[in-house]
Design a protein around this motif. Structure first.
Motif, mmCIF file in Angstrom:
data_model
loop_
_atom_site.group_PDB
_atom_site.id
_atom_site.type_symbol
_atom_site.label_atom_id
_atom_site.label_comp_id
_atom_site.label_asym_id
_atom_site.label_seq_id
_atom_site.Cartn_x
_atom_site.Cartn_y
_atom_site.Cartn_z
ATOM 1 N N UNK A 129 0.824 -1.197 0.000
ATOM 2 C CA UNK A 129 0.000 0.000 0.000
ATOM 3 C C UNK A 129 0.861 1.251 0.000
ATOM 4 N N UNK A 130 0.247 2.365 -0.376
ATOM 5 C CA UNK A 130 0.981 3.632 -0.416
ATOM 6 C C UNK A 130 1.321 4.054 1.005
ATOM 7 N N UNK A 131 2.581 4.406 1.220
ATOM 8 C CA UNK A 131 3.060 4.708 2.571
ATOM 9 C C UNK A 131 2.560 6.037 3.099
ATOM 10 N N UNK A 132 2.295 6.997 2.222
ATOM 11 C CA UNK A 132 1.738 8.285 2.643
ATOM 12 C C UNK A 132 0.627 8.667 1.663
ATOM 13 N N UNK A 133 -0.362 9.421 2.130
ATOM 14 C CA UNK A 133 -1.478 9.794 1.248
ATOM 15 C C UNK A 133 -1.056 10.584 0.011
ATOM 16 N N UNK A 134 0.021 11.355 0.099
ATOM 17 C CA UNK A 134 0.437 12.152 -1.064
ATOM 18 C C UNK A 134 1.018 11.289 -2.188
ATOM 19 N N UNK A 135 1.318 10.014 -1.927
ATOM 20 C CA UNK A 135 1.812 9.108 -2.964
ATOM 21 C C UNK A 135 0.682 8.468 -3.772
ATOM 22 N N UNK A 136 -0.544 8.532 -3.269
ATOM 23 C CA UNK A 136 -1.688 7.953 -3.979
ATOM 24 C C UNK A 136 -1.937 8.792 -5.235
ATOM 25 N N UNK A 137 -2.034 8.144 -6.404
ATOM 26 C CA UNK A 137 -2.270 8.918 -7.630
ATOM 27 C C UNK A 137 -3.546 9.766 -7.536
ATOM 28 N N UNK A 138 -3.446 10.994 -8.009
ATOM 29 C CA UNK A 138 -4.592 11.915 -7.965
ATOM 30 C C UNK A 138 -5.814 11.351 -8.667
ATOM 31 N N UNK A 139 -5.611 10.586 -9.734
ATOM 32 C CA UNK A 139 -6.739 10.016 -10.471
ATOM 33 C C UNK A 139 -7.568 9.089 -9.595
ATOM 34 N N UNK A 140 -6.914 8.345 -8.712
ATOM 35 C CA UNK A 140 -7.641 7.433 -7.824
ATOM 36 C C UNK A 140 -8.451 8.212 -6.791
ATOM 37 N N UNK A 141 -7.864 9.270 -6.264
ATOM 38 C CA UNK A 141 -8.576 10.095 -5.285
ATOM 39 C C UNK A 141 -9.752 10.815 -5.944
ATOM 40 N N UNK A 142 -9.531 11.363 -7.135
ATOM 41 C CA UNK A 142 -10.623 12.050 -7.840
ATOM 42 C C UNK A 142 -11.748 11.083 -8.197
ATOM 43 N N UNK A 143 -11.416 9.863 -8.567
ATOM 44 C CA UNK A 143 -12.447 8.860 -8.857
ATOM 45 C C UNK A 143 -13.274 8.581 -7.611
ATOM 46 N N UNK A 144 -12.623 8.454 -6.464
ATOM 47 C CA UNK A 144 -13.348 8.217 -5.217
ATOM 48 C C UNK A 144 -14.238 9.411 -4.872
ATOM 49 N N UNK A 145 -13.724 10.616 -5.038
ATOM 50 C CA UNK A 145 -14.527 11.810 -4.752
ATOM 51 C C UNK A 145 -15.739 11.907 -5.682
ATOM 52 N N UNK A 146 -15.581 11.532 -6.940
ATOM 53 C CA UNK A 146 -16.716 11.542 -7.866
ATOM 54 C C UNK A 146 -17.779 10.543 -7.444
ATOM 55 N N UNK A 147 -17.356 9.367 -6.994
ATOM 56 C CA UNK A 147 -18.323 8.375 -6.506
ATOM 57 C C UNK A 147 -19.079 8.911 -5.300
ATOM 58 N N UNK A 148 -18.345 9.522 -4.378
ATOM 59 C CA UNK A 148 -18.985 10.075 -3.179
ATOM 60 C C UNK A 148 -20.023 11.123 -3.576
ATOM 61 N N UNK A 149 -19.679 11.966 -4.543
ATOM 62 C CA UNK A 149 -20.612 13.010 -4.990
ATOM 63 C C UNK A 149 -21.877 12.390 -5.582
ATOM 64 N N UNK A 150 -21.711 11.380 -6.422
ATOM 65 C CA UNK A 150 -22.882 10.715 -7.019
ATOM 66 C C UNK A 150 -23.716 10.052 -5.934
ATOM 67 N N UNK A 151 -23.077 9.344 -5.019
ATOM 68 C CA UNK A 151 -23.823 8.674 -3.960
ATOM 69 C C UNK A 151 -24.572 9.673 -3.089
ATOM 70 N N UNK A 152 -23.936 10.801 -2.803
ATOM 71 C CA UNK A 152 -24.539 11.775 -1.892
ATOM 72 C C UNK A 152 -25.702 12.517 -2.545
ATOM 73 N N UNK A 153 -25.519 12.933 -3.790
ATOM 74 C CA UNK A 153 -26.536 13.776 -4.426
ATOM 75 C C UNK A 153 -27.509 13.026 -5.332
#
Length: 149
Positions: free
Chosen positions: A99-123
């Protein structure tokens, strides 16, 4: 570490344009953060935070999870790196820190994909207009990072 160290509640609320003073949906949003990042991990085998894991196989071990930080099995077995996985021949189990040792190493595309899912689920979940609740754009972004066929 946990999923909330990768996407904090504050970041998710900011992305959703929710005032930080409004707290009645915090538990639901936290649950969505966990579910979205778990989905990202299962779809791509990119683990968004570091953890210890034991992998097993009949006569060799194939590890699809990424990134492999260190081998905690003693003595360390030899390995063969492939594009989509790592093979540990001649062992039946291997202990790794993955796993990624620090959050800043996680690719931005993966984080943005998760945020998009959260937005769809919420709204969108209450509107019942989206039958899958996982946008195709998210699936396409995640497929670039898939570690298996």
């Amino acid at each position: 570490m946990s999923y909330l160290s990768v996407i904090s509640l504050e970041r998710a609320k900011n992305y959703l344009r929710i005032d930080s003073a409004l707290t009645e949906d915090d538990n639901e949003i936290t649950s969505m953060i966990n579910a979205a990042l778990r989905y990202v991990e299962k779809r791509t085998n990119h683990l968004v935070y570091a953890r210890e894991a034991t992998y097993s196989g009949a006569c060799q071990v194939k590890v699809y999870d990424y990134p492999n930080n260190s081998i905690t099995t003693d003595p360390a077995p030899w390995l063969v790196e492939r594009t989509m996985y790592t093979i540990f021949p001649d062992v039946k189990t291997v202990d790794l820190n993955v796993g990624y040792e620090t959050p800043d190493l996680v690719p931005d595309e993966l984080i943005q994909a998760a945020l998009q899912m959260i937005k769809v689920w919420y709204y969108e979940s209450e509107k019942q207009v989206n039958s899958t609740l996982i946008p195709e754009s998210v699936k396409e972004a995640l497929d670039v990072y898939r570690r298996f066929i």
